[in-house]
Write a protein that holds these residues in place. Structure first.
Motif, PDB file in Angstrom:
ATOM      1  N   UNK A 269       0.800  -0.847  -0.222  1.00 39.45           N
ATOM      2  CA  UNK A 269       0.168  -0.121   0.112  1.00 39.45           C
ATOM      3  C   UNK A 269       0.802   1.588   0.146  1.00 39.45           C
ATOM      4  N   UNK A 270       0.494   2.064  -0.551  1.00 37.01           N
ATOM      5  CA  UNK A 270       1.710   3.103  -0.974  1.00 37.01           C
ATOM      6  C   UNK A 270       0.973   4.120   0.701  1.00 37.01           C
ATOM      7  N   UNK A 271       2.256   4.889   0.393  1.00 34.50           N
ATOM      8  CA  UNK A 271       2.281   6.078   1.938  1.00 34.50           C
ATOM      9  C   UNK A 271       1.652   7.498   1.719  1.00 34.50           C
ATOM     10  N   UNK A 272       0.913   7.864   2.014  1.00 33.37           N
ATOM     11  CA  UNK A 272       0.158   8.844   1.409  1.00 33.37           C
ATOM     12  C   UNK A 272       0.533   9.668   1.132  1.00 33.37           C
ATOM     13  N   UNK A 273       2.353  10.570   1.215  1.00 36.18           N
ATOM     14  CA  UNK A 273       3.001  11.315   0.000  1.00 36.18           C
ATOM     15  C   UNK A 273       2.851  10.714  -0.830  1.00 36.18           C
ATOM     16  N   UNK A 274       3.164   9.400  -1.118  1.00 32.71           N
ATOM     17  CA  UNK A 274       2.999   8.603  -2.446  1.00 32.71           C
ATOM     18  C   UNK A 274       1.748   8.566  -3.036  1.00 32.71           C
ATOM     19  N   UNK A 275       0.831   8.634  -2.516  1.00 32.80           N
ATOM     20  CA  UNK A 275      -1.049   8.622  -3.012  1.00 32.80           C
ATOM     21  C   UNK A 275      -0.946  10.098  -3.830  1.00 32.80           C
ATOM     22  N   UNK A 276      -0.508  10.824  -2.853  1.00 28.65           N
ATOM     23  CA  UNK A 276      -0.429  12.374  -3.058  1.00 28.65           C
ATOM     24  C   UNK A 276       0.074  12.264  -4.492  1.00 28.65           C
ATOM     25  N   UNK A 277       1.345  11.876  -4.849  1.00 28.65           N
ATOM     26  CA  UNK A 277       2.012  11.591  -5.696  1.00 28.65           C
ATOM     27  C   UNK A 277       1.832  10.959  -6.892  1.00 28.65           C
ATOM     28  N   UNK A 278       0.990  10.131  -6.810  1.00 27.93           N
ATOM     29  CA  UNK A 278       0.562   8.971  -7.943  1.00 27.93           C
ATOM     30  C   UNK A 278      -1.391  10.032  -7.472  1.00 27.93           C
ATOM     31  N   UNK A 279      -1.432  10.640  -7.034  1.00 31.55           N
ATOM     32  CA  UNK A 279      -2.817  11.183  -8.063  1.00 31.55           C
ATOM     33  C   UNK A 279      -2.806  12.409  -8.325  1.00 31.55           C
ATOM     34  N   UNK A 280      -1.963  13.261  -8.613  1.00 27.43           N
ATOM     35  CA  UNK A 280      -1.210  13.989  -8.743  1.00 27.43           C
ATOM     36  C   UNK A 280      -0.237  13.817 -10.171  1.00 27.43           C
ATOM     37  N   UNK A 281       0.108  12.383 -10.936  1.00 26.41           N
ATOM     38  CA  UNK A 281       0.741  12.411 -11.791  1.00 26.41           C
ATOM     39  C   UNK A 281       0.003  10.589 -12.273  1.00 26.41           C
ATOM     40  N   UNK A 282      -0.745  10.784 -12.815  1.00 24.81           N
ATOM     41  CA  UNK A 282      -1.160   9.151 -13.435  1.00 24.81           C
ATOM     42  C   UNK A 282       0.254   8.561 -14.329  1.00 24.81           C
ATOM     43  N   UNK A 283       1.105   9.302 -14.641  1.00 27.95           N
ATOM     44  CA  UNK A 283       1.695   8.942 -15.883  1.00 27.95           C
ATOM     45  C   UNK A 283       3.187   8.122 -14.012  1.00 27.95           C
ATOM     46  N   UNK A 284       3.445   8.635 -13.289  1.00 25.71           N
ATOM     47  CA  UNK A 284       4.078   8.109 -12.543  1.00 25.71           C
ATOM     48  C   UNK A 284       3.328   6.600 -11.913  1.00 25.71           C
ATOM     49  N   UNK A 285       1.919   7.158 -11.328  1.00 24.16           N
ATOM     50  CA  UNK A 285       1.217   5.761 -10.308  1.00 24.16           C
ATOM     51  C   UNK A 285       1.128   4.427 -11.541  1.00 24.16           C
TER      52      UNK A 285
END
Length: 252
Positions: free
Chosen positions: A1-17
């Motif tokens: 499960x991604x961390x809260x910071x990772x989750x925020x990053x993933x929400x902003x960058x669908x390519x990285x996700x």
């Protein structure tokens, strides 16, 4: 499960996700599509270029990270809409969703516990008409979707101010997909993706197809060919029309 910071990053960058969570490495044009926030997008793509796969990833990203989100897939047949839904489910299986995003689903519909939905429907005006407040409308094989269905689904975006993505390989000079590409493309963010832009399609394969497939330019080079059952070409019919000629009979 991604961390809260990772989750925020993933929400902003669908390519990285997509790369780090789904294990999906999009081509450059697919990265641009995943990051786009345009309301109207048209994809004129070669066969097997990955348009449906990319839109399935986009649909899952929005289902998880945007609220409210209602993704609706429209295609000419149930088999075609099911194919994009299958890609969606394959990606969904690769995501470790936190409990807030667990879902219940049927074969062609997913409802997440945050209230978001992702639904696929075949090309029937009756089966699609009941939906409303769609935020992401994915029209797969749009060149073969009937114009009546297209006219029915457009109002679903009115209240939600939702996004509409048409994706297809051409199918003759007819229908709304051709009309948009030919006459209204300036209203859309548009992509033309010939087979040479897809690294998974080999040069040897294309050379053989060029020699043996009479629809080569349509299937792999995004060209709108004349329909084989027409007496006159599209350009001949268009050239014969004029607003300066008085009609023979009165117009009510």
């Amino acid at each position: 499960m991604p961390s809260a910071s990772d989750d925020l990053t993933y929400s902003l960058d669908p390519v990285l996700w997509a790369k780090e969570v789904l294990g999906y490495r999009p081509d450059p044009w697919q990265e641009k599509l995943l990051r786009s926030r345009s309301k109207k997008i048209i994809l004129n793509c070669s066969r097997q270029s990955g348009k449906s796969t990319t839109c399935a990833a986009l649909g899952l990203h929005e289902s998880i990270y945007r609220h409210p989100s209602f993704g609706l897939v429209i295609a000419p047949t149930q088999d075609q809409s099911s194919e994009l839904m299958l890609k969606f489910d394959e990606f969904r299986g690769a995501v470790e969703l936190p409990s807030a995003y667990m879902s219940t689903d049927t074969k062609l519909a997913v409802r997440f516990s945050n209230g978001n939905r992702f639904v696929a429907r075949p090309g029937s005006e009756k089966s699609a008409r009941s939906f409303s407040a769609v935020t992401l409308l994915l029209e797969d094989e749009a060149s073969r979707v009937l114009d009546d269905l297209y006219n029915t689904i457009r109002p679903m975006l009115a209240v939600s101010n939702g996004r509409h993505i048409l994706m297809s390989t051409p199918f003759g000079k007819r229908g709304h997909f051709f009309k948009i590409w030919n006459e209204q493309r300036d209203l859309f963010e548009w992509y033309e993706i010939p087979a040479e832009m897809c690294p998974r399609i080999t040069k040897d394969f294309l050379e053989e197809e060029k020699r043996t497939n009479p629809w080569f330019e349509q299937e792999y080079h995004c060209k709108f060919l004349e329909t084989i059952d027409g007496v006159f070409t599209f350009d001949q019919v268009s050239g014969a029309m004029s607003n300066e000629v008085e009609p023979l009979f009165g117009v009510e």
